[in-house]
Design a protein around this motif. Structure first.
Motif, PDB file in Angstrom:
ATOM      1  N   SER A   1      -9.465 -39.251  46.215  1.00 17.59           N
ATOM      2  CA  SER A   1      -9.708 -38.476  45.039  1.00 17.59           C
ATOM      3  C   SER A   1      -8.474 -38.127  44.238  1.00 17.59           C
ATOM      4  O   SER A   1      -7.394 -37.758  45.295  1.00 17.59           O
ATOM      5  CB  SER A   1     -10.818 -37.486  45.220  1.00 17.59           C
ATOM      6  OG  SER A   1     -12.017 -37.833  45.763  1.00 17.59           O
ATOM      7  N   VAL A   2      -8.271 -37.817  43.206  1.00 19.46           N
ATOM      8  CA  VAL A   2      -7.192 -37.272  42.612  1.00 19.46           C
ATOM      9  C   VAL A   2      -7.146 -35.930  42.624  1.00 19.46           C
ATOM     10  O   VAL A   2      -6.413 -34.897  43.219  1.00 19.46           O
ATOM     11  CB  VAL A   2      -7.062 -37.756  41.163  1.00 19.46           C
ATOM     12  CG1 VAL A   2      -5.691 -36.864  40.287  1.00 19.46           C
ATOM     13  CG2 VAL A   2      -6.664 -39.307  41.103  1.00 19.46           C
ATOM     14  N   LYS A   3      -8.309 -35.260  42.116  1.00 17.18           N
ATOM     15  CA  LYS A   3      -8.494 -33.754  42.246  1.00 17.18           C
ATOM     16  C   LYS A   3     -10.180 -33.360  42.017  1.00 17.18           C
ATOM     17  O   LYS A   3     -10.713 -34.448  41.363  1.00 17.18           O
ATOM     18  CB  LYS A   3      -7.772 -32.984  41.292  1.00 17.18           C
ATOM     19  CG  LYS A   3      -7.783 -33.410  39.866  1.00 17.18           C
ATOM     20  CD  LYS A   3      -6.919 -32.585  38.890  1.00 17.18           C
ATOM     21  CE  LYS A   3      -6.911 -33.195  37.461  1.00 17.18           C
ATOM     22  NZ  LYS A   3      -5.878 -32.551  36.811  1.00 17.18           N
TER      23      LYS A   3
ATOM     24  N   ASP B   1      -4.883 -35.056  52.535  1.00 20.23           N
ATOM     25  CA  ASP B   1      -4.517 -35.779  51.665  1.00 20.23           C
ATOM     26  C   ASP B   1      -4.373 -37.335  52.176  1.00 20.23           C
ATOM     27  O   ASP B   1      -3.732 -37.643  53.060  1.00 20.23           O
ATOM     28  CB  ASP B   1      -2.849 -35.779  51.256  1.00 20.23           C
ATOM     29  CG  ASP B   1      -2.797 -34.596  49.965  1.00 20.23           C
ATOM     30  OD1 ASP B   1      -3.894 -34.418  49.331  1.00 20.23           O
ATOM     31  OD2 ASP B   1      -1.906 -34.115  49.821  1.00 20.23           O
TER      32      ASP B   1
ATOM     33  N   LYS C   1       6.020 -35.182  39.543  1.00 20.61           N
ATOM     34  CA  LYS C   1       4.439 -35.340  40.150  1.00 20.61           C
ATOM     35  C   LYS C   1       4.133 -36.751  39.667  1.00 20.61           C
ATOM     36  O   LYS C   1       4.591 -37.217  38.719  1.00 20.61           O
ATOM     37  CB  LYS C   1       3.947 -34.254  39.506  1.00 20.61           C
ATOM     38  CG  LYS C   1       3.361 -33.353  40.686  1.00 20.61           C
ATOM     39  CD  LYS C   1       2.704 -32.006  39.728  1.00 20.61           C
ATOM     40  CE  LYS C   1       1.268 -32.344  39.485  1.00 20.61           C
ATOM     41  NZ  LYS C   1       0.463 -31.152  39.109  1.00 20.61           N
TER      42      LYS C   1
ATOM     43  N   LEU D   1      -0.789 -40.306  38.046  1.00 27.29           N
ATOM     44  CA  LEU D   1      -2.060 -40.940  38.443  1.00 27.29           C
ATOM     45  C   LEU D   1      -2.631 -39.932  39.404  1.00 27.29           C
ATOM     46  O   LEU D   1      -3.726 -39.371  39.352  1.00 27.29           O
ATOM     47  CB  LEU D   1      -2.296 -42.130  38.661  1.00 27.29           C
ATOM     48  CG  LEU D   1      -1.740 -43.104  37.644  1.00 27.29           C
ATOM     49  CD1 LEU D   1      -1.780 -44.608  37.729  1.00 27.29           C
ATOM     50  CD2 LEU D   1      -2.621 -42.957  36.323  1.00 27.29           C
ATOM     51  N   GLN D   2      -1.800 -39.791  40.488  1.00 29.91           N
ATOM     52  CA  GLN D   2      -2.625 -39.149  41.772  1.00 29.91           C
ATOM     53  C   GLN D   2      -2.037 -37.536  41.429  1.00 29.91           C
ATOM     54  O   GLN D   2      -2.640 -36.926  42.348  1.00 29.91           O
ATOM     55  CB  GLN D   2      -1.933 -39.497  42.891  1.00 29.91           C
ATOM     56  CG  GLN D   2      -2.212 -40.936  43.251  1.00 29.91           C
ATOM     57  CD  GLN D   2      -1.187 -41.968  43.088  1.00 29.91           C
ATOM     58  OE1 GLN D   2      -0.225 -41.733  42.243  1.00 29.91           O
ATOM     59  NE2 GLN D   2      -1.417 -43.038  43.696  1.00 29.91           N
ATOM     60  N   GLU D   3      -1.494 -37.045  40.757  1.00 31.13           N
ATOM     61  CA  GLU D   3      -1.047 -35.903  40.371  1.00 31.13           C
ATOM     62  C   GLU D   3      -0.516 -35.100  41.586  1.00 31.13           C
ATOM     63  O   GLU D   3      -1.013 -33.871  41.947  1.00 31.13           O
ATOM     64  CB  GLU D   3      -2.267 -34.820  39.791  1.00 31.13           C
ATOM     65  CG  GLU D   3      -2.667 -35.694  38.512  1.00 31.13           C
ATOM     66  CD  GLU D   3      -3.696 -34.746  37.681  1.00 31.13           C
ATOM     67  OE1 GLU D   3      -3.638 -33.340  38.038  1.00 31.13           O
ATOM     68  OE2 GLU D   3      -4.169 -35.222  36.465  1.00 31.13           O
ATOM     69  N   ARG D   4       0.302 -35.803  42.590  1.00 32.71           N
ATOM     70  CA  ARG D   4       0.857 -34.993  43.804  1.00 32.71           C
ATOM     71  C   ARG D   4       2.188 -35.134  43.479  1.00 32.71           C
ATOM     72  O   ARG D   4       2.815 -35.881  42.983  1.00 32.71           O
ATOM     73  CB  ARG D   4       0.307 -35.793  44.912  1.00 32.71           C
ATOM     74  CG  ARG D   4      -1.275 -35.837  45.349  1.00 32.71           C
ATOM     75  CD  ARG D   4      -1.403 -36.589  46.524  1.00 32.71           C
ATOM     76  NE  ARG D   4      -0.797 -36.066  47.685  1.00 32.71           N
ATOM     77  CZ  ARG D   4      -0.332 -36.928  48.700  1.00 32.71           C
ATOM     78  NH1 ARG D   4      -1.124 -38.101  48.883  1.00 32.71           N
ATOM     79  NH2 ARG D   4       0.210 -36.559  49.686  1.00 32.71           N
TER      80      ARG D   4
END
Lengths: 536, 266, 338
Positions: A216-218, A384, C79, C82-85
């Protein structure tokens, strides 16, 4: 000595120079004053989507079929991002795309894909740039009418007109394949085809491992768009309304009842008493108001500045304000225009989930990795790219689920996912199944493959603003040239249904009466000649 | 030599192939087409691929694309690399220093990373992106080789003589020095063609090559990727073997040329 | 010596700067961007603009590059869109798999390559020499991704001992959640035998496939190096002194011949990284190469930049290390090498 080696080398160079020659010259000159058929470019993105797992295969089959009319077709494969950029800006001539619904209503297909409102260059979803006033009129009428029968009739009219005008050719409705191990189930999905895990009745007090393709992204319901996030959010959060299992009908959830004013511009919801979020705080009017206002109001403290909040505008753009009503357990939606008839269905989809206000206050942006809702499962942990663990919510208002624990794990390779399900290696349920492995899975007696009709459509778009597709007859000729059965067999491994209209048959407004065009080269050529082109 | 000849022959024979590079082998009207890919048969020598194309015909047509890619890429690299290296070697001093620093920068990239970055800049409608990418990656190797040869040749007496005659540096370099450096350049170029074909196939396998309907061996392999472990992986053999044989051919030819042209090795 | 090392290090910095500029510039030229992908269905012009601004994709190029560089130097690569990590976290997740794969492949190639190379040099014309010839020509001619696919096809199946596809904490065993993600090394280090064997079952096929690339070069190099060394005067002298042949080979020839071989092995790491991109793609190996390709596919700029820069840094540093090692081994180079 030297010459004998250099000479062949030069010969090769010369050969290489002419090695890449293309097909011969275009069409012959025609005596009857007909124009030669123009060269066509068919664009497609290079990545796999639910409605089109292998766009390249579809494109090649369509190319073959168009060639039999005499068209010269060039395929233009692009990376997904630049492809979207191209079609949304209307730079394409012909393109392959599709749509998966946000909410189960024909409006989400017809208005989005074919209304002139959505044909704005730059951010178009109507990438055929079909701008028919009559269709627009019907669609707007259907968006405001609350008489379901009348709406179905309007949508039938739209589908018939669109079929005749043929701005695009709907190709397929795909199925969503979910496989699970013996001893688990049964499987119930909500209209957007995410499994509802609280309805699983076996194994009792067991752990279910859901093996999927991506993390999942968030997990902040108001601010996500990807399916892998909403899949988890559906288990952790409740909404005001929900879909009756197995149907597209809405039933009460966190809201027990609702009323609307005569003009459909004010809606009042009664919130269910005695429900608690996972952090112990109560589900009340304040939390519900917060859930919506944080999406609507950019100044809201929970409207995190780095979010995209992309669902709000498209789905709830007509909401002017959400406030607490006469009592603390009453919530009032004030709308700037009459609510569309599918308002309650929109409230049932994941982006309208109700998060704990207390948790948002305490966690701020960290809420997205520590979601707190009131759903059937409580969020436990997230490692993660490895695993998200959920535990049963013992106090769930609608009865605690049978499963004790749910773990979402990841295996990016679809073949590996199938393999692990069969080997019972930490996989009890998998989705996004590789078409090539379906047969093996179905042959395995320990595995059940469920084919859920997806609420989606894959289509061939023709840019109605660009010649030759500004001519209806040419577009119809294209439709007559297609053999959808062949496309489904060779490019979908048989795992799709032929589409007649943009609205999938799972929706009530699907027009069953439309008789699809089946490949008829002579008819297609006649149409081309009528349009002034010299068909082969 | 024989192997390279074979591939050239394939390229020449391509128009004689029973089917076009992307033509259906069965009727498009059929609403229940056969289960492609089909195994080799007397009608389709190497079977059909998942689109129903004839693998044998595509293999022949693919030889053209492969030769074109390899030769064009190296040709382009020579076009830029040779003058670059020659000027650098002949001029010496600051020019040489600057040019060699540029080469160093290019060599700082693992070749595939640079190639991928270049190929991604273009949308993949034809062979151009991979040809350009492979060409650019090859420039530094060629430039270095040319520079080394020129440096060596510069000390020869005929150059001194030419200079004494008052010839301009450009004329000396391109009329006298370079022609005498041809041997090692040809060897490097031939070996480079093999390498170029290999990396171009890799790029198009990654999806950076031409669209799927074009007959190119890397594209054919990519289309076969999904058949790993499905019992139909024979579809992978022809294009892969064809690439291997072609590259092997150019490598052997290069080695042979080196032995023939290098007086010491004789 | 120290000043020499310092000087070499200094030349690397402008090199990396220019390389980063080239990467940034090329990536800049990629058509389209990840914001379109992210906002796909619900994109409005304002949302797109906001996303572009948020990820610093809009505005004059030099300023953006300067900002990027400023942050990158401090280890902040931005960052993922797409995954925002954080990109640095993403890279740290993926890098171990690539490193383990490359090192295991290199080890396999070194062991086999030097063995075959030495043998074939000592017994020219024997069957092992023939194998050496085949290995060294085939290795540079066979496309590694094709080999990977053929290997996978051969070993695909439910009951195969070798495992296909990438490993992760969940496939190796119930309790294998190593924070480092160096599954092979850490399981060995912790003496967790089951996890180690499982890692071997996963890594063997991709590593063997990848090893074919450096194997060819190492075999070739070893053979010619041993041949050259064996013909030198001191070897003849040693033989003349009556030393046993085995001792001559082991003490003198092999030791001296290994110097260039070690160098070439180090330099092969760059080639390996290239091969890793393709091998990882076929085997679904959860490494950096595949992450880079998928990021490039979706135009996820921060991730592409991060991956590419890391590849360049590793490559440059390895080359530098080999260079310095060479200086250290061979003092003659110290003068001319400066």
């Amino acid at each position: 000595m030297r010459l004998s080696i250099v000479l062949p080398l030069l010969l090769m160079l010369a050969l290489g120079g002419c090695g890449g020659d293309e097909k011969g010259g275009g069409s012959d000159v025609d005596v009857s004053g007909l124009k030669p058929l123009p060269k066509i470019t068919l664009s497609y993105g290079n990545n796999s989507r639910p409605y089109m797992p292998s766009p390249g295969d579809v494109a090649q089959q369509i190319k073959l079929m168009l060639q039999s009319l005499g068209f010269e077709v060039e395929l233009a494969k692009q990376e997904w991002a630049s492809y979207l950029n191209e079609v949304k800006n209307g730079k394409h001539q012909m393109a392959l795309l599709g749509w998966s619904a946000d909410y189960p209503d024909a409006d989400n297909f017809l208005y989005v894909l074919l209304d002139k409102d959505n044909a704005r260059v730059g951010s178009a979803n109507n990438i055929s740039f079909y701008r028919d006033e009559e269709v627009h009129g019907w669609l707007m009428q259907a968006r405001t009418s609350h008489d379901q029968e009348a709406r179905v009739e309007l949508y039938h009219k739209v589908q018939q007109k669109v079929f005749d005008d043929c701005p695009m050719v709907p190709l397929v409705y795909t199925q969503k394949l979910i496989a699970f191990r013996k001893g688990y189930g049964p499987l119930t999905v909500e209209p957007m085809t995410h499994p509802i895990l609280r309805l699983v009745t076996e194994p009792k007090d067991g752990t279910l491992t859901y093996l999927r393709g991506q993390d999942s992204v968030k997990l902040d319901p108001g601010d996500v768009s990807d399916g892998e996030s909403s899949k988890v959010i559906e288990q952790v959060f409740d909404q005001l309304t929900r879909f009756k299992p197995g149907t597209n009908d809405v039933e009460p959830s966190l809201a027990t009842s609702w009323t609307s004013s005569a003009d459909h511009k004010t809606w009042t919801f009664q919130i269910r008493e005695g429900v608690k979020f996972h952090d112990g705080s109560p589900v009340n009017g304040e939390a519900v108001v917060n859930a919506f206002e944080r999406q609507r109001d950019p100044q809201h403290p929970h409207h995190f500045d780095d979010g995209a909040w992309e669902f709000w505008q498209g789905l709830f753009g007509f909401v002017a304000k959400v406030r607490i009503g006469a009592q603390p357990m009453e919530v009032v939606f004030e709308l700037s225009q009459p609510a569309p008839p599918f308002f309650l269905a929109q409230l049932a989809q994941f982006s309208a989930s109700i998060p704990s206000k207390k948790a948002l206050d305490e966690l701020g942006k960290k809420f997205r990795v520590n979601p707190v809702g009131s759903g059937a499962f409580t969020f436990v942990s997230w490692e993660d790219d490895t695993a998200i663990t959920l535990a049963r919510n013992e106090d769930y208002w609608d009865g605690a689920p049978v499963l004790k624990q749910v773990i979402f794990r990841i295996a990016t390779n679809p073949t590996v996912r199938s393999q692990r399900l069969r080997d019972q290696q930490q996989a009890d349920i998998i989705d996004n199944i590789d078409l090539e492995t379906v047969d093996q899975l179905e042959a395995d007696e320990n595995v059940t493959v469920a084919r859920m009709p997806g609420v989606n459509v894959g289509y061939l778009s023709m840019n109605n603003l660009k010649p030759p597709f500004d001519d209806k007859r040419v577009r119809q000729a294209v439709a007559w040239s297609l053999n959808k059965a062949r496309i489904i067999k060779l490019a979908y491994r048989g795992l799709a249904k032929s589409a007649t209209t943009p609205v999938p048959p799972t929706l009530r407004a699907h027009h069953k009466g439309i008789q699809d065009r089946t490949r008829d080269v002579e008819k297609a050529k006649a149409l081309l000649r009528e349009a002034g082109y010299a068909a082969k | 030599m024989v192997l390279v000849g074979l591939v050239v022959l394939m390229a020449i024979a391509a128009p004689l192939a029973p089917f076009g590079p992307a033509a259906a082998t069965d009727s498009l009207d059929d609403i229940d087409p056969p289960n492609h890919p089909t195994p080799p048969s007397s009608r389709l020598l190497l079977g059909s691929d998942k689109q129903g194309y004839d693998v044998f015909s595509r293999l022949l047509h693919g030889a053209r694309a492969t030769l074109l890619t390899g030769l064009a890429a190296i040709g382009l690299a020579l076009l830029i690399g040779v003058p670059f290296g020659a000027v650098s070697g002949y001029a010496g001093g600051r020019v040489d220093n600057l040019f060699m620093r540029m080469v160093d920068v290019m060599l700082a990239f693992p070749s595939i990373v640079l190639a991928i970055a270049i190929a991604f800049v273009f949308s993949a409608r034809n062979l151009t992106p991979i040809i350009l990418a492979v060409a650019v990656v090859n420039i530094p190797t060629i430039a270095r080789q040319v520079r080394a040869s020129v440096l060596q040749a510069k000390t020869h007496e005929y150059v001194l003589a030419a200079r004494a005659m008052g010839l301009g540096p450009g004329r000396i370099l391109f009329r006298h020095v370079l022609p005498n450096c041809m041997a090692p350049i040809i060897v490097v170029a031939t070996l480079g063609v093999g390498w170029a074909i290999l990396s171009a196939a890799g790029l198009s396998f990654l999806g950076l090559g031409p669209p799927e309907d074009q007959a190119e061996w890397g594209v054919m392999l990519q289309a076969g990727l999904e058949f790993i472990g499905s019992g139909k992986h024979w579809i992978l053999v022809p294009p892969g073997a064809a690439i291997a044989v072609t590259v092997l051919g150019f490598n052997l030819l290069g080695d042979g040329l080196r032995k023939a042209l290098d007086p010491r090795a004789r | 010596m120290l000043t020499l090392i310092a000087r070499r290090l200094l030349t690397v910095i402008p090199l990396l700067l220019v390389a980063s500029l080239i990467v940034y510039g090329l990536v800049e030229l990629f058509p389209g961007n990840a914001c379109t992908v992210k906002l796909q269905k619900h994109a409005t012009q304002e949302k797109l603009d906001a996303c572009m601004t948020a990820y610093d994709l809009d505005g004059p190029f030099p300023a953006r590059y300067a900002r990027f560089l400023g942050k990158a130097v401090q280890g902040d690569l931005g960052k993922s869109i797409l995954q925002e990590r954080r990109v640095s976290d993403l890279i740290l997740d993926k890098l171990p798999a690539t490193i383990e794969l490359s090192l295991v492949a290199l080890a396999i190639a070194f062991l086999f390559g030097t063995w075959i190379g030495t043998r074939s040099a000592l017994k020219p014309g024997s069957w092992i020499d023939a194998i050496g010839q085949i290995v060294s020509t085939a290795g540079v001619s066979i496309p590694v991704f094709w080999l990977a696919m053929m290997v996978m096809s051969q070993f695909a199946g439910k009951d195969a001992w070798f495992r296909l596809g990438g490993w992760d904490a969940t496939t190796l065993g119930p309790d294998v959640a190593y924070a480092t993600r160096f599954y092979l090394f850490e399981s060995l280090f912790r003496l967790e035998f089951d996890a180690f064997v499982m890692s071997i079952r996963y890594i063997t096929l991709p590593a063997l496939t990848l090893a074919t690339i450096p194997l060819a070069t190492i075999t070739r190099m070893t053979r010619s190096s041993v041949l050259e060394e064996a013909s030198k005067d001191y070897v003849t002298t040693a033989r003349a002194k009556g030393l046993p042949e085995k001792l001559v080979i082991r003490r003198h020839v092999r030791r001296n011949a290994m110097i260039p071989v070690v160098t070439i092995t180090g330099l092969q790491l760059g080639v390996l990284l290239s091969g890793a991109v393709l091998t990882e793609t076929v085997f679904s190996w959860p490494g950096l190469g595949r992450a880079m390709i998928s990021a490039a596919d979706s135009r996820n700029y921060p991730v592409i930049m991060g991956c590419m820069l890391l590849f360049v840094c590793v490559f440059v540093l390895v080359n530098l290390l080999v260079d310095l090692l060479y200086l250290w081994i061979d003092p003659r180079m110290r003068v001319s090498g400066a």
